[in-house]
Design a protein around this motif. Structure first.
Motif, PDB file in Angstrom:
ATOM      1  N   UNK A 113       0.928  -1.256  -0.206  1.00 33.71           N
ATOM      2  CA  UNK A 113       0.274   0.181  -0.005  1.00 33.71           C
ATOM      3  C   UNK A 113       0.380   1.279  -0.533  1.00 33.71           C
ATOM      4  N   UNK A 114       2.123   0.983   0.411  1.00 35.33           N
ATOM      5  CA  UNK A 114       2.406   2.563   0.829  1.00 35.33           C
ATOM      6  C   UNK A 114       4.103   2.911   0.455  1.00 35.33           C
ATOM      7  N   UNK A 115       5.270   1.852   0.142  1.00 39.10           N
ATOM      8  CA  UNK A 115       6.552   2.166  -0.068  1.00 39.10           C
ATOM      9  C   UNK A 115       7.300   2.947   0.528  1.00 39.10           C
ATOM     10  N   UNK A 116       6.935   3.550   2.143  1.00 43.27           N
ATOM     11  CA  UNK A 116       7.569   4.607   2.173  1.00 43.27           C
ATOM     12  C   UNK A 116       9.134   4.547   2.638  1.00 43.27           C
ATOM     13  N   UNK A 117       9.520   3.237   2.746  1.00 46.29           N
ATOM     14  CA  UNK A 117      10.832   3.452   2.741  1.00 46.29           C
ATOM     15  C   UNK A 117      11.590   3.987   1.267  1.00 46.29           C
ATOM     16  N   UNK A 118      11.126   3.240   0.516  1.00 48.03           N
ATOM     17  CA  UNK A 118      11.717   3.685  -0.966  1.00 48.03           C
ATOM     18  C   UNK A 118      10.987   4.356  -1.394  1.00 48.03           C
ATOM     19  N   UNK A 119       9.775   5.400  -1.439  1.00 46.24           N
ATOM     20  CA  UNK A 119      10.315   7.289  -1.015  1.00 46.24           C
ATOM     21  C   UNK A 119      10.815   7.776  -0.399  1.00 46.24           C
ATOM     22  N   UNK A 120      11.839   6.911   0.718  1.00 39.95           N
ATOM     23  CA  UNK A 120      12.458   7.940   1.578  1.00 39.95           C
ATOM     24  C   UNK A 120      13.763   8.148   0.790  1.00 39.95           C
ATOM     25  N   UNK A 121      14.446   6.654   0.197  1.00 39.81           N
ATOM     26  CA  UNK A 121      15.712   6.441  -0.673  1.00 39.81           C
ATOM     27  C   UNK A 121      15.355   8.174  -2.063  1.00 39.81           C
ATOM     28  N   UNK A 122      14.604   7.965  -2.416  1.00 34.77           N
ATOM     29  CA  UNK A 122      14.045   9.029  -3.447  1.00 34.77           C
ATOM     30  C   UNK A 122      14.669  10.502  -3.627  1.00 34.77           C
ATOM     31  N   UNK A 123      13.538  11.014  -1.690  1.00 35.82           N
ATOM     32  CA  UNK A 123      13.711  12.086  -1.423  1.00 35.82           C
ATOM     33  C   UNK A 123      15.042  12.344  -0.935  1.00 35.82           C
ATOM     34  N   UNK A 124      15.522  11.129   0.428  1.00 41.56           N
ATOM     35  CA  UNK A 124      17.044  11.631   0.148  1.00 41.56           C
ATOM     36  C   UNK A 124      18.455  11.624  -1.219  1.00 41.56           C
ATOM     37  N   UNK A 125      17.570  11.715  -2.249  1.00 42.19           N
ATOM     38  CA  UNK A 125      19.624  11.678  -3.471  1.00 42.19           C
ATOM     39  C   UNK A 125      18.474  13.440  -4.143  1.00 42.19           C
ATOM     40  N   UNK A 126      17.438  13.525  -3.751  1.00 42.87           N
ATOM     41  CA  UNK A 126      17.158  15.101  -4.040  1.00 42.87           C
ATOM     42  C   UNK A 126      17.153  15.420  -3.159  1.00 42.87           C
ATOM     43  N   UNK A 127      17.127  15.652  -2.301  1.00 41.21           N
ATOM     44  CA  UNK A 127      17.489  16.374  -1.036  1.00 41.21           C
ATOM     45  C   UNK A 127      19.005  17.001  -1.756  1.00 41.21           C
ATOM     46  N   UNK A 128      20.002  15.927  -1.221  1.00 39.10           N
ATOM     47  CA  UNK A 128      21.138  16.230  -2.118  1.00 39.10           C
ATOM     48  C   UNK A 128      21.438  17.153  -3.458  1.00 39.10           C
ATOM     49  N   UNK A 129      20.453  16.561  -4.787  1.00 40.16           N
ATOM     50  CA  UNK A 129      20.770  17.564  -5.682  1.00 40.16           C
ATOM     51  C   UNK A 129      20.341  19.098  -5.468  1.00 40.16           C
ATOM     52  N   UNK A 130      19.700  19.303  -4.722  1.00 34.65           N
ATOM     53  CA  UNK A 130      19.350  20.902  -4.483  1.00 34.65           C
ATOM     54  C   UNK A 130      20.372  20.867  -2.995  1.00 34.65           C
ATOM     55  N   UNK A 131      21.085  20.190  -2.761  1.00 37.52           N
ATOM     56  CA  UNK A 131      22.378  20.862  -1.713  1.00 37.52           C
ATOM     57  C   UNK A 131      21.272  20.711  -0.312  1.00 37.52           C
TER      58      UNK A 131
END
Length: 469
Positions: A113-131
């Motif tokens: 239903x959620x895949x919350x952990x998977x999404x956190x992997x994605x968010x961490x990478x995008x935050x790094x891209x944004x510095x």
């Protein structure tokens, strides 16, 4: 108590279960309320109380700015919308906490239903891209002890960052000539960190002392300080000397308030003694007890250290400013922390004495051994444009009596610590607190642009604590 307000922006992505994301967002809200966390919500600005729409994100940013949030918390109720998290975090420029609840077992049809952990992997990478620096609390359940620990640790981090970015130090007099080690780069502190100094000459302090003694309000304030001292200290100085201690305390508090300062660094010797006939140590002690850090020998970096340490402790314990002095005569990893007498009363193991300091003839210093137990020791310092925070743990131990305010401590490896102090960029001054704030200060460093330097050589252990192990 220190007060911290965070912006709560639970997030979801459309292809996963929206009802489950709403469910977990509401459960998170309930848990934060139970923990007494002050948070600004977004339910009034969104259709479902979740961050995933760009138009709503713009409104959320405006609300969080107007509410002056000190940090952002992004629970991932399902996978989350990583670019909206990054856009909001970039605009607010405050510490960021990422977390998501543990995902349930797939149902009998193999549906997740959620895949919350998977999404956190994605968010961490995008935050790094944004510095954008961020704090990560690993997947856990709301009821797990590590969730509450992670939230409280993050609140303390937010407090450190907030206080550090608004620090203004009252500098009373230049550094004593002999103390080349306490020189600082005022312009660089402002340019790199936004730290402001408010320098005043010693005559402005002595004029304020005279003004305090000359007014009815000032006299009443002095009498209150004298009464406090007689109740909480053993006073071994003359009546007129105690009056000068009290007047100095009131004068320094008045000047700090006048210039909007949250810390003080004073040239405590020798010119001051010729003007007012006392050491300022006891007055410093009284202000330190009130939560206004006052450090000696015009040590600006020491004042910054005290501000950081006080904020990390969330006003639950007072800090003390000390010299690393001599090795313990009997313990291989022991060391004496000592200073003439500026430590706050609450640090003492017994009733302190106001008397005469070591190596000086003038009265007005506090004498007491500090409480033993676990403590954090730290030092903010820098040179050549690079700044770091030396920090680690120690515990109080028995040792020989010495004058002034003092405590013998034991660390894991004194030679490793000694080498760091000599090789720099540190000096013989440090700040201590009877509380373990190492993880808070370590994590705060990523937000304030300072390198953490762990003298216990336990970085992985500290990082594990932060991520919830």
């Amino acid at each position: 108590m220190a007060h911290v307000r965070i912006g709560l922006a639970p997030t979801r992505r459309s292809i996963f279960s929206a009802p489950d994301a709403v469910k977990y967002a509401d459960l998170t809200r309930k848990k934060l309320a139970e923990l007494g966390v002050d948070f600004v919500d977004i339910k009034d600005l969104t259709k479902d109380g979740l961050l995933h729409d760009d138009g709503e994100r713009i409104q959320i940013a405006e609300k969080f700015k107007s509410e002056k949030v000190d940090g952002l918390f992004f629970p991932h109720g399902n996978f989350g919308t990583e670019y909206e998290v990054a856009r909001l975090a970039k605009e607010l420029h405050v510490p960021v906490l990422l977390w998501g609840p543990r995902d349930e077992r797939p149902d009998e049809n193999g549906i997740r239903l959620r895949d919350s952990q998977c999404g956190l992997f994605a968010t961490g990478k995008v935050l790094r891209r944004f510095g954008i620096p961020f704090t990560y609390l690993c997947n856990c359940r709301l009821e797990d002890a590590e969730f509450e620990r992670g939230i409280r640790n993050f609140l303390a981090v937010c407090n450190v960052v907030k206080v550090f970015r608004s620090t203004r130090i009252l500098q009373i007099g230049p550094r004593p000539f002999d103390f080349w080690s306490t020189m600082c780069n005022e312009g660089e502190l402002l340019e790199k960190f936004g730290i402001q100094l408010s320098p005043i000459p010693l005559p402005e302090l002595t004029a304020q002392i005279k003004a305090v003694k000359a007014t009815e309000d000032g006299k009443q304030a002095v009498e209150k300080v004298i009464a406090y001292c007689l109740e909480n200290f053993t006073v071994n100085i003359k009546e007129e000397e105690l009056e000068n201690v009290a007047a100095l305390k009131v004068a320094m508090r008045t000047l700090a308030d006048r210039y909007g300062c949250n810390a003080v660094a004073i040239q405590c010797w020798n010119a001051l003694q010729g003007e007012i006939g006392i050491m300022p140590c006891a007055a410093n002690s009284l202000l330190n007890e009130e939560g206004l850090p006052v450090v000696c020998e015009t040590d600006i970096h020491g004042a910054v250290t005290a501000v950081l340490c006080e904020a990390a402790g969330m006003d639950e314990a007072r800090t003390f400013f000390a010299d690393w002095t001599v090795r313990h005569p009997d313990r291989e990893n022991g060391e004496l922390l000592q200073h003439c007498g500026p430590w706050p009363r609450s640090c003492a193991s017994g009733k302190p004495v106001i008397g005469y300091p070591l190596a000086f003839d003038h009265p007005g210093a506090v004498e007491a051994e500090a409480k033993h137990g676990e403590m954090t020791l730290c030092r903010f310092d820098g040179d050549h444009g690079e700044y770091s925070l030396l920090l680690g743990n120690a515990r109080g131990v028995d040792g020989p009596y010495t004058k002034g305010t003092y405590v013998w401590v034991e660390v894991e490896n004194i030679k490793r610590l000694e080498a760091k102090l000599v090789e720099g960029p540190y000096i013989h001054h440090c700040v201590g607190i009877h509380k373990d704030v190492v993880p808070v200060l370590y994590e705060a460093c990523k937000y304030i642009g300072v390198k953490p330097d762990l003298y216990d050589d336990n970085e992985e252990e500290v990082r594990a604590f932060i991520r919830g192990e």
